[in-house]
Design an enzyme around this catalytic site. Structure first.
Site, PDB file in Angstrom:
ATOM      1  N   GLU A   1      64.632  44.426  -9.622  1.00 59.81           N
ATOM      2  CA  GLU A   1      65.229  45.172 -10.388  1.00 59.81           C
ATOM      3  C   GLU A   1      65.524  44.305 -11.732  1.00 59.81           C
ATOM      4  OE1 GLU A   1      65.232  47.395 -12.578  1.00 59.81           O
ATOM      5  OE2 GLU A   1      65.628  49.229 -11.214  1.00 59.81           O
TER       6      GLU A   1
ATOM      7  N   ASP B   1      63.134  52.899 -11.807  1.00 59.74           N
ATOM      8  CA  ASP B   1      63.735  53.598 -12.668  1.00 59.74           C
ATOM      9  C   ASP B   1      62.708  54.930 -12.874  1.00 59.74           C
ATOM     10  OD1 ASP B   1      62.216  52.495 -14.295  1.00 59.74           O
ATOM     11  OD2 ASP B   1      63.783  51.694 -15.509  1.00 59.74           O
TER      12      ASP B   1
HETATM   13  O1  AHR Z   1      62.447  45.534 -12.480  1.00 56.11           O
HETATM   14  C1  AHR Z   1      61.538  45.816 -13.408  1.00 56.11           C
HETATM   15  C2  AHR Z   1      61.684  47.156 -13.723  1.00 56.11           C
HETATM   16  O2  AHR Z   1      62.706  47.368 -14.591  1.00 56.11           O
HETATM   17  C3  AHR Z   1      62.147  48.132 -12.591  1.00 56.11           C
HETATM   18  O3  AHR Z   1      61.166  48.599 -11.753  1.00 56.11           O
HETATM   19  C4  AHR Z   1      62.731  49.221 -13.365  1.00 56.11           C
HETATM   20  O4  AHR Z   1      63.697  50.012 -12.576  1.00 56.11           O
HETATM   21  C5  AHR Z   1      63.366  48.628 -14.520  1.00 56.11           C
HETATM   22  O5  AHR Z   1      62.876  49.478 -15.858  1.00 56.11           O
END
Ligand code: AHR
Length: 499
Positions: A226, A300
């Site tokens: 994340e 996300d």
């Molecule tokens: O960590 C990379 C990405 O960043 C994740 O998958 C996403 O939730 C966010 O946009």
């Protein structure tokens, strides 16, 4: 922990007997993880049972023609998926994968991902026929993730949360990837939103360089933790994480308190290598894992990524390297291999003959009056120009080496590409969009005859003639040329020798 001797014993996979009958595996990957003290708490595969004794549902498909569903199970306990049942059910129409069942008994099934913080939803479902494979010679299908496609389970049981330990592996098609965010499989947020560093721990595969990357040009196996894809302890570049693009690639990520690792290898042969093992990156200790499961998307619901998934699991506990090695041996023994190509050979020059009853004297062709591509009559008495306008040089796919592109035989450097879902003949402008639009993946003919050419980024859409004009079309949809009537025939072509 397994001894190395035990690893060999546990490595048995499916074996193909004379006559093509599969003998179930003596052990599946999840039997190996259980024996190692790190049992699977999620086990997903559309290709095979991941326990020797498992004979329950693997996945569910829904067909477009009447919206009915079919559950696909292994041919035998511990065996390969009954792909013939899918073939029969999905003949002459399109099927989507609606559920990927959890074989672990925890009920962690993957279904269509909902909207998230980064993108609306629900996400697209995978076309069930788009990732053909074989396991020890038996036909099966993987999960083809085109951008926009995603699966998720936000309400899980048994999956690691907080800073607790887990292991994850997946088998991907190492030739099918992109630089979009984020082709992931594994642990993510339960809210479909970005809740901060350390709230995810998923395997990532692709050549996105916005956060982390490794040696070479990619793709790389990374961990999506994340707010960052990590190829090692540093944000950005880590030289220990190599480009890895085996046709079948084993990818592993595992994590426990201030310790995590990336491993990878060729799913068809050999052993795993460790690309990173050590402390957590700055800002990621302790972890705050939430325990949802994602496939093909970011935490996300970022969904601009592409890839192909065949199988994967998540464990409770941090698997030993010996256990991981035994799982890799089991994967190799499962005998993943590309199916025989149904399309024309790269380097050949062909013509493409329509198969619909109206039009069997018609061939796909351009002329130099405009960039349109049509079907029109061509015969032995046609002019040399007309014949050459209907001849196509088959090249390696501009955007995917396991697919193909069609270059005009008499307009060098110009390729068939779709734009606005219509087909045009245009010069290659070198962009990744052109490459994608000009790449087609041959599939068995949708009518049962000939070959159908699936658009790389739109796996439900195939090269079709409609009112004598060429498009990419799905079986039903918003464009006139998506009409279901005659769709199987209009999307099926005979590959003939060049004029
Ligand atoms: O960590 C990379 C990405 O960043 C994740 O998958 C996403 O939730 C966010 O946009």
């Amino acid at each position: 922990m397994l001894s190395s001797g035990a690893s060999v014993t546990l490595a048995l996979g499916g074996v193909l007997l004379a006559g093509g009958v599969s003998q179930a595996a003596a052990q599946g990957p999840c039997d190996i993880y259980a024996a190692g003290g790190t049992p699977c708490v999620a086990a997903h595969s559309t290709t095979r049972a991941l326990y020797a004794a498992y004979d329950g549902p693997l996945y569910q498909v829904e067909r477009v023609s009447d919206s009915t569903t079919l559950t696909i199970s292994p041919l035998a306990a511990g065996g390969v998926a009954d792909a013939a049942a899918q073939d029969s059910f999905c003949a002459q129409t399109t099927c989507y994968i609606t559920v990927i069942y959890d074989q672990s008994g925890h009920g962690n099934n993957l279904t269509q991902a909902p909207a998230g913080g980064a993108a609306g939803g629900p996400d697209n479902l995978a076309v069930a026929t788009a990732a053909r494979t074989t396991l020890n010679g038996q036909e099966a299908y993987g999960v083809y993730i085109a951008p926009g496609t995603g699966y998720r389970d936000d309400s899980t049981s048994g999956i690691a949360t907080g800073d607790s330990a887990e292991g994850e592996y997946a088998i991907f098609d190492g030739t099918h990837f992109d630089s979009g965010c984020c082709f992931d499989y594994g642990n993510a947020e339960t809210s479909n939103t970005d809740t901060g560093a350390g709230h995810m721990e998923a395997i990532n595969f692709g050549n996105e360089k916005d956060w982390g990357y490794g040696a070479g040009t990619g793709p790389w196996i990374m961990a999506d933790l994340e707010n960052g894809l990590f190829s090692g302890v540093n944000a950005g570049y880590n030289s220990g994480d190599p480009t890895i693009n085996y046709r079948y690639t084993t990818a592993m990520v595992k994590g426990t308190a201030n310790q995590w690792a990336i491993e990878g290898g060729n799913a068809q042969s050999g052993s795993l290598s460790t690309f990173y093992s050590g402390a957590r990156p700055s800002g990621y200790n302790p972890m705050h894992k939430e325990g949802a499961i994602i496939l093909g998307i970011g935490g996300d619901n970022s969904k601009s990524s592409a890839g192909t998934f065949y199988e994967g699991v998540m464990t409770s506990g941090y698997p030993s390297n010996a256990t991981d090695a035994a799982v890799q041996a089991n994967i190799v023994a499962a005998g993943y291999a590309s199916p025989a190509s149904v399309g024309p050979a790269v380097g050949s020059t062909v013509s493409l003959q329509a198969t619909t009853a109206c039009c069997t004297g018609d061939y796909l062709k351009h002329d130099d009056s405009d960039t349109k591509v049509v079907i029109a009559a061509v015969s032995s008495s046609s002019s040399a120009t007309t014949k050459a306008d209907a001849d196509w040089i088959v090249t390696t796919g501009l955007a995917d080496t396991s697919c193909i592109s069609f270059e005009s035989a008499n307009d060098s450097g110009q390729y068939l590409r779709h734009s606005g879902f219509e087909i045009y003949l245009q010069p290659n402008d070198g962009t990744s969009l052109f490459a994608s639009d000009a790449t087609f993946c041959p599939q068995p003919g949708n009518s049962g005859t000939g070959v159908s050419f699936e658009a790389l980024a739109y796996p439900s859409k195939y090269l079709r003639h409609y009112n004598y004009t060429a498009y990419i079309a799905s079986d039903g949809g918003s464009n006139a040329w998506d009409a279901s009537s005659l769709w199987p025939n209009d999307t099926s072509w005979l590959v003939d020798t060049a004029w």
